[in-house]
Design a protein around this motif. Sequence first.
Motif, PDB file in Angstrom:
ATOM      1  N   GLY A  60       0.794  -1.155   0.126  1.00 37.86           N
ATOM      2  CA  GLY A  60       0.063  -0.113   0.300  1.00 37.86           C
ATOM      3  C   GLY A  60       1.117   1.189   0.167  1.00 37.86           C
ATOM      4  N   THR A  61       1.744   1.398   0.687  1.00 33.57           N
ATOM      5  CA  THR A  61       3.069   2.730   0.488  1.00 33.57           C
ATOM      6  C   THR A  61       3.531   2.700  -0.776  1.00 33.57           C
ATOM      7  OG1 THR A  61       5.173   1.057   0.984  1.00 33.57           O
ATOM      8  CG2 THR A  61       3.767   1.849   2.843  1.00 33.57           C
ATOM      9  N   GLU A  62       2.629   1.929  -1.583  1.00 35.91           N
ATOM     10  CA  GLU A  62       3.063   2.352  -3.181  1.00 35.91           C
ATOM     11  C   GLU A  62       2.022   3.406  -4.408  1.00 35.91           C
ATOM     12  OE1 GLU A  62       4.088  -1.173  -4.286  1.00 35.91           O
ATOM     13  OE2 GLU A  62       6.242  -1.807  -3.114  1.00 35.91           O
ATOM     14  N   GLY A 121       0.786   7.005  -0.553  1.00 30.11           N
ATOM     15  CA  GLY A 121       1.241   5.955   0.200  1.00 30.11           C
ATOM     16  C   GLY A 121       0.840   5.125   1.788  1.00 30.11           C
ATOM     17  N   ARG A 122      -0.484   5.650   1.149  1.00 27.41           N
ATOM     18  CA  ARG A 122      -1.633   4.679   2.033  1.00 27.41           C
ATOM     19  C   ARG A 122      -2.888   3.902   1.591  1.00 27.41           C
ATOM     20  NH1 ARG A 122      -4.421   6.353   8.195  1.00 27.41           N
ATOM     21  NH2 ARG A 122      -6.062   7.837   5.924  1.00 27.41           N
ATOM     22  N   GLY A 123      -2.080   3.055   0.102  1.00 26.23           N
ATOM     23  CA  GLY A 123      -3.482   2.733  -0.396  1.00 26.23           C
ATOM     24  C   GLY A 123      -3.808   1.151   0.457  1.00 26.23           C
ATOM     25  N   ALA A 124      -3.144   0.806   1.461  1.00 24.67           N
ATOM     26  CA  ALA A 124      -3.900  -0.032   3.035  1.00 24.67           C
ATOM     27  C   ALA A 124      -3.622   0.329   3.669  1.00 24.67           C
ATOM     28  CB  ALA A 124      -3.112  -1.444   1.880  1.00 24.67           C
ATOM     29  N   THR A 125      -4.520  -0.103   4.351  1.00 20.37           N
ATOM     30  CA  THR A 125      -4.768  -0.077   6.383  1.00 20.37           C
ATOM     31  C   THR A 125      -5.129  -1.216   7.173  1.00 20.37           C
ATOM     32  OG1 THR A 125      -6.706   0.691   6.213  1.00 20.37           O
ATOM     33  CG2 THR A 125      -5.588   2.458   5.786  1.00 20.37           C
ATOM     34  N   ALA A 126      -4.712  -0.824   8.352  1.00 22.84           N
ATOM     35  CA  ALA A 126      -5.127  -2.320   8.954  1.00 22.84           C
ATOM     36  C   ALA A 126      -5.743  -1.412  10.692  1.00 22.84           C
ATOM     37  CB  ALA A 126      -3.985  -3.503   8.852  1.00 22.84           C
ATOM     38  N   LEU A 127      -6.112  -1.930  10.832  1.00 21.77           N
ATOM     39  CA  LEU A 127      -6.365  -1.973  12.343  1.00 21.77           C
ATOM     40  C   LEU A 127      -5.930  -2.824  13.635  1.00 21.77           C
ATOM     41  CD1 LEU A 127      -8.122   0.299  13.997  1.00 21.77           C
ATOM     42  CD2 LEU A 127     -10.044  -1.334  13.758  1.00 21.77           C
ATOM     43  N   ARG A 141      -5.069   9.597  12.011  1.00 22.61           N
ATOM     44  CA  ARG A 141      -6.343   9.713  11.354  1.00 22.61           C
ATOM     45  C   ARG A 141      -5.717   9.972  10.504  1.00 22.61           C
ATOM     46  NH1 ARG A 141      -9.960  12.312  15.685  1.00 22.61           N
ATOM     47  NH2 ARG A 141      -8.997  13.825  14.972  1.00 22.61           N
ATOM     48  N   GLN A 142      -5.393  11.068   9.933  1.00 22.23           N
ATOM     49  CA  GLN A 142      -4.387  11.295   8.583  1.00 22.23           C
ATOM     50  C   GLN A 142      -3.521  10.213   7.734  1.00 22.23           C
ATOM     51  OE1 GLN A 142      -3.746  15.448   7.943  1.00 22.23           O
ATOM     52  NE2 GLN A 142      -5.513  15.705   9.365  1.00 22.23           N
ATOM     53  N   TYR A 143      -2.452   9.495   8.737  1.00 24.75           N
ATOM     54  CA  TYR A 143      -1.498   9.056   8.329  1.00 24.75           C
ATOM     55  C   TYR A 143      -1.516   8.090   8.524  1.00 24.75           C
ATOM     56  CZ  TYR A 143      -0.739  14.258   6.857  1.00 24.75           C
ATOM     57  OH  TYR A 143      -1.055  15.488   6.872  1.00 24.75           O
ATOM     58  N   ALA A 144      -1.324   7.175   9.580  1.00 24.40           N
ATOM     59  CA  ALA A 144      -1.175   5.651   9.986  1.00 24.40           C
ATOM     60  C   ALA A 144      -2.327   4.998   9.240  1.00 24.40           C
ATOM     61  CB  ALA A 144      -1.345   5.869  11.776  1.00 24.40           C
ATOM     62  N   SER A 145      -0.654   4.261   8.947  1.00 23.62           N
ATOM     63  CA  SER A 145      -1.333   3.075   7.588  1.00 23.62           C
ATOM     64  C   SER A 145      -1.709   1.713   9.008  1.00 23.62           C
ATOM     65  CB  SER A 145      -1.106   2.195   6.934  1.00 23.62           C
ATOM     66  OG  SER A 145       0.843   1.814   7.445  1.00 23.62           O
ATOM     67  N   PHE A 198      -9.279   5.804   6.140  1.00 20.05           N
ATOM     68  CA  PHE A 198      -8.700   4.471   6.324  1.00 20.05           C
ATOM     69  C   PHE A 198      -9.452   3.954   6.345  1.00 20.05           C
ATOM     70  CE2 PHE A 198      -7.912   2.407  10.009  1.00 20.05           C
ATOM     71  CZ  PHE A 198      -7.032   1.939  10.313  1.00 20.05           C
ATOM     72  N   LEU A 199     -10.397   3.849   6.822  1.00 20.17           N
ATOM     73  CA  LEU A 199     -11.642   3.020   6.311  1.00 20.17           C
ATOM     74  C   LEU A 199     -12.356   2.166   5.300  1.00 20.17           C
ATOM     75  CD1 LEU A 199     -14.253   4.034   9.061  1.00 20.17           C
ATOM     76  CD2 LEU A 199     -12.946   2.904   9.500  1.00 20.17           C
ATOM     77  N   LYS A 200     -12.115   2.762   4.350  1.00 24.89           N
ATOM     78  CA  LYS A 200     -11.963   2.988   2.754  1.00 24.89           C
ATOM     79  C   LYS A 200     -10.533   1.917   2.432  1.00 24.89           C
ATOM     80  CE  LYS A 200     -12.756   5.893   0.196  1.00 24.89           C
ATOM     81  NZ  LYS A 200     -13.246   7.826  -0.254  1.00 24.89           N
ATOM     82  N   ALA A 201      -9.738   1.720   3.018  1.00 21.85           N
ATOM     83  CA  ALA A 201      -8.589   1.212   2.809  1.00 21.85           C
ATOM     84  C   ALA A 201      -8.575   0.103   3.512  1.00 21.85           C
ATOM     85  CB  ALA A 201      -7.601   2.643   2.270  1.00 21.85           C
ATOM     86  N   LEU A 202      -9.102   0.099   4.116  1.00 22.17           N
ATOM     87  CA  LEU A 202      -9.212  -1.280   5.652  1.00 22.17           C
ATOM     88  C   LEU A 202      -9.087  -2.364   4.873  1.00 22.17           C
ATOM     89  CD1 LEU A 202      -8.352  -1.254   8.400  1.00 22.17           C
ATOM     90  CD2 LEU A 202     -10.543  -1.762   8.999  1.00 22.17           C
ATOM     91  N   ARG A 203      -7.840  -3.181   4.885  1.00 16.06           N
ATOM     92  CA  ARG A 203      -7.340  -5.288   4.926  1.00 16.06           C
ATOM     93  C   ARG A 203      -8.033  -5.660   5.312  1.00 16.06           C
ATOM     94  NH1 ARG A 203      -4.895  -4.707   0.013  1.00 16.06           N
ATOM     95  NH2 ARG A 203      -4.774  -7.381  -0.306  1.00 16.06           N
TER      96      ARG A 203
END
Length: 801
Positions: A130-132, A136-142, A184-188, A211-216
């Motif tokens: 996702g960093t690509e 820089g935030r094409g994928a996120t995780a919780l 909220r804005q930057y953490a993946s 963040f939620l849109k990219a949540l994998r």
Amino acid sequence: MAFNHLRPGQHDGLPRFSVTAVTHWVLVPPSSRPPAAVLEKLSAVRRRQDRLTHTEHVPARPGSHADWPSGIRAEVVEAAAGLGIARPWKHQARAMELALAGRSTVIATGTASGKSLGYLAPVLSTLLDGTEAPNGRGATALYLAPTKALAADQRRRATELAPPRVRAALHDGDTPVEEREWVRQYASYVLTNPDMLHRSVLPAHTRWSSFLKALRYVVVDECHTYRGVFGSHVAQVLRRLRRICARYGSEPVFLLASATAAEPGASASRLTGVPVTEVTEDASPRGELVFALWEPPLTDLVGEQGAPVRRTATAEAADLLTDLVAEGTRTVVFVRSRRGAEVVALQAQERLAEVDRRLAGRVAAYRGGYLAEERRSLERDLHSGRLLGVASTSALELGMDVSGLDAVLLAGYPGTRASLWQQAGRAGRAGQGALAVLIARDDPLDTYLVHHPEALFRRPVESTVLDPDNPHVLAPHLCAAAAELPLGPSDLELFGPSTEPLLHRLEQRGLLRRRAGGAWYWTRRERAADGVDIRGGGGTPVQIVEAATGRLLGTVDAAAAHTAVHSGAVHLHQGRSYLVRELDLEASVALVEEADPPYTTVARDTTSVSVLGTDTTVPWGEALLNYGSVEVVNQVVSFLRRRIATGEVLGETRLDLPPRTLRTRAVWWSVTEDQLDAAGVAPEELPGAAHAAEHASIGLLPLFATCDRWDIGGVSVPLHPDTGLPTVFVYDGHPGGAGFAEQGFRRARAWLTATREAIAACECERGCPSCIQSPKCGNGNDPLDKAAAVRLLDVLLAGAP
């Protein structure tokens, strides 16, 4: 596992030691003495041989490796190699493959089996992909943890395995407000807890939309802790999360980690609401574990009603901790209460100070309720090895990495076999041999277990009990969900079969409004999420404030305030004793002043039960076994002062606190007059017989349900107005029920048989805390009749189907 019964004074062929006092222990490298020899030495000191009732030897086990799955990024593999991990264990690789394939997975393997790597490797690999992306935030995780300490520990592990462009950040109650916007804005990779997800993220989902849109992935760590009412709340929070994610076009994969549990896949599916594949074959290596069962001796003192008093588990644990630390053995003591953790640490410090003040400074307490800076300091000292001995509540039971421990002491059975093995597994995490000692409290269940080791070592661990459809849990979450996004017909399946009738009831109460198109909307100005306490505390936490300075010492849950910080209560904090001067329930503040009383305090309460409805009735001969809904009225009425070292009762003080009402679920049984005659239970013996059976059955239920003695309550009545018969109730101590009484109903024959055996087998003459006395009895453990209780249970069990 080898199975080895020991009679009092008997040993298993290990060499003898002539050590008789702390000052004779020699500081040696912990690895130079095998755990069996450490146990032999502990039992030899001060003639303790007769306290050892059983020793279980769990042999060492080799590990089995696998290759890295192809989808794991090279950066992660290289970072793992730098940490000494050349190849994953087979169960880790299997979990990675499932996660990369998009299948929700639970890893349910033993402590220190590397569950973290099993989910971190696929999560971090996906985040690196996702960093690509342009932003820089094409994928996120919780990541969700039940404690802040565990989340902080997992952030450290994530930063060790991934380069800095994977931005891992904590978002919890200790995170400064100015940092939260950056998260909220930057953490993946956001590490938080269910409370913050419920109160902060979901109500403000529009601010978290990118963040939620990219949540994998959603990682749910230590998922076995989400049980009972708390687990039911978390299950609904996760359903709300899935609903919001669908709104933004994402469908995250759930990755769960659990201690060894029965049916982990089914439990994880109940928790998340999605199908979950389980990985249960543990391929990690394990050092030898020596597990001892230990019963403190009876003292010359007498307690309530002249009963013999056994030495307390905390006093015994403090002695053993002192000896182990003096030996240089890194040890954690798990204690049932915050106060108990403080007492064990304080007593060990005082005894070690007589030998070497430097050693005394290497022992501390660790528990919930500390301020953030205190917790962080203790965690650093744990990781660095500066602390040799720690007395902790279950806060350290969870997966926080405390490597290099040699011994674990359990001051009392932790309530479930899953927790027992989780706590015992904290030692030996570097692969070396380890010692675990379960020290029995003066309690029917603990006494039963140390004399029936097969109940611990020959039975599977429990299933995780939770009920997402509990209307007391579901209703407020439907309100919170409607406030986040209007609820429509498509949401009915997500929240379960109880949803539609509950929505109509909430509409009738004016909390929700149905508009054209069939959607339900939240009607109030206040935030709906603020009306849901997912920890089940039942109100605003009570702040503990030093009266002289105004300094905040910590907090206690509202539900526990009546028993923990009532006026006159002793409160311990970081080795210092305080007396509660005043409990202000309206302001949710307990004012305390520093003091040094030679006693602890124990609250006493009274309880009455009325039947609201009976779901199921099963005839047991003439007797009846029932399960249904009840209303419980409880009031804390007094507190006892007990001498710290011995548990001797010094006096009782009355309290004037308001009653509290609870609607919950219960199991109850009734017997007839003819049965009492057949059992030889005379009318004057009946109150004591029923009361004793009630106490003991509460003490034994945790062996058959995933609960703790303090999660349940009971009442016995010689003639109950709703049944017209002598009746014993055992109920869940949570609104709407938690599934514990239901488990008791389903396993009633085995549960009540064990209760009868525990009473009959106790060595006391008329009853004691090891069999029929209760630490929270509001009637001063009077009346109690041990012999009549056995006869009463005999006649009840004679009719069991």
